[in-house]
Enzyme design. Structure first.
Site, mmCIF file in Angstrom:
data_model
loop_
_atom_site.group_PDB
_atom_site.id
_atom_site.type_symbol
_atom_site.label_atom_id
_atom_site.label_comp_id
_atom_site.label_asym_id
_atom_site.label_seq_id
_atom_site.Cartn_x
_atom_site.Cartn_y
_atom_site.Cartn_z
ATOM 1 N N CYS A 119 40.287 84.799 -17.472
ATOM 2 C CA CYS A 119 41.646 85.758 -17.350
ATOM 3 C C CYS A 119 42.081 85.828 -15.899
ATOM 4 C CB CYS A 119 40.855 87.201 -17.425
ATOM 5 S SG CYS A 119 42.106 88.288 -17.843
ATOM 6 N N ARG A 153 50.145 95.631 -21.591
ATOM 7 C CA ARG A 153 49.077 94.931 -21.572
ATOM 8 C C ARG A 153 48.641 94.541 -22.943
ATOM 9 N NH1 ARG A 153 46.879 94.962 -16.797
ATOM 10 N NH2 ARG A 153 44.876 94.009 -17.299
ATOM 11 N N HIS A 215 37.028 87.834 -22.259
ATOM 12 C CA HIS A 215 35.795 88.539 -21.874
ATOM 13 C C HIS A 215 34.921 88.609 -22.999
ATOM 14 C CE1 HIS A 215 38.313 89.277 -18.250
ATOM 15 N NE2 HIS A 215 39.121 89.942 -19.042
HETATM 16 N N1 GLN Z 1 45.273 91.072 -13.361
HETATM 17 C C1 GLN Z 1 45.646 90.035 -14.387
HETATM 18 C C2 GLN Z 1 46.390 90.583 -15.401
HETATM 19 O O1 GLN Z 1 46.586 91.896 -15.750
HETATM 20 C C3 GLN Z 1 44.052 89.685 -14.939
HETATM 21 C C4 GLN Z 1 43.368 90.656 -15.802
HETATM 22 C C5 GLN Z 1 41.862 90.394 -16.043
HETATM 23 O O2 GLN Z 1 41.324 89.583 -15.166
HETATM 24 N N2 GLN Z 1 41.367 90.772 -17.060
HETATM 25 O O3 GLN Z 1 46.763 89.911 -16.455
#
Ligand code: GLN
Length: 265
Positions: A119, A153, A215
């Protein structure tokens, strides 16, 4: 005295490491480096390093685990480098240190060291990550990917088809990542959003460097992927072919199968 925020892995102090006692080197030492475990492990991705260290030991090698924090020199020996997820602010915090070690990391990748970047660290191993507020975080360019933050998101469980079989995990990112021409994806999305919710790809792979949004942490329920990384690292560390032991992965197999059947029917 190590910082109390450090976490031990396999019962060893995090910021120091215990080389094998003479005569107990097993099949050889494998040095694992976890980058920024305080700033970049917000979804439990430190579990990947714990999983790798345990599997390295179960395969008969000796894991030597280093945690790398901003401002520290990078470990002299690194066969397997791991990085996890982070908020945009966490990524900004590690930018300067990452740039300081850019040549070393590019050299390790070019020499075939195994790397798993999840990520936020996946994004920073690409060309750049432009946050939803418009802040540009330059990347290392080890993976030819570019990421643009979004107001919405991409969150939820994921199933991918990859060269390591089906891979299961969980995603939570604002970034939409596009692959450069010729950049190989890590997998194809069977369930979930993946890199950008439009081209059906997820992550990226160049040589022994794997980038992914997943994750979970990703490795405990995907032992084939974990052992691929360990195999590359073992060959780097010993100069010999990987000599895997026969491991009982029944629990991982059940967790994996349950996720696949729940999401794909
Ligand atoms: N901050 C980055 C995003 O929002 C990575 C998020 C993360 O590592 N889960 O895409």
């Amino acid at each position: 005295m190590s910082d109390p925020r450090d976490v031990t892995i396999l019962g060893e102090p995090a910021t120091s490491h215990r080389p094998a006692d003479p005569g107990h080197e097993g099949k050889g030492e494998i040095h694992l480096v976890h980058m920024y475990p305080r700033e970049m492990s917000i979804y439990g991705d430190l579990g990947n390093t714990r999983c790798l260290a345990a599997r390295v030991r179960r395969h008969g090698y000796v894991p030597v685990v280093h945690q790398h924090h901003p401002g520290q020199p990078f470990p002299e020996t690194a066969h397997l480098v791991v990085g996890g997820g982070g908020q945009d602010s966490g990524q900004a915090k590690v930018e300067e240190d990452l740039e300081r070690h850019a040549d070393r990391l590019r050299g390790l990748a070019a020499d075939g060291a195994a790397m798993l970047m999840v990520c936020g660290m996946y994004q920073l191993f690409g060309n750049a990550f432009v946050t939803v507020e418009g802040q540009t975080l330059p990347g290392l360019g080890i993976l030819d990917v570019t990421t643009q933050g979004n107001a919405t998101r991409m969150i939820g469980p994921v199933v991918l088809s990859t060269d390591f079989g089906d891979v299961v995990g969980y995603e939570n990112h604002s970034g939409s990542t596009t692959l450069g021409a010729g950049q190989t994806p890590f997998g194809r999305v069977r369930h979930g959003s993946g890199n950008n919710r439009s081209d059906g790809t997820e992550g990226a792979v160049s040589g022994h460097v794997v980038g992914s949004y997943l994750h979970g942490p990703i490795l405990p329920a995907n032992p084939r992927l974990a052992d691929a990384l360990i195999g590359w690292a073992a060959e780097q560390a010993t100069g010999r072919d990987f000599q895997p032991a026969e491991l009982d992965d029944e629990v991982a197999r059940q967790a994996h199968a349950r996720q696949v059947s729940r999401l794909l029917g």
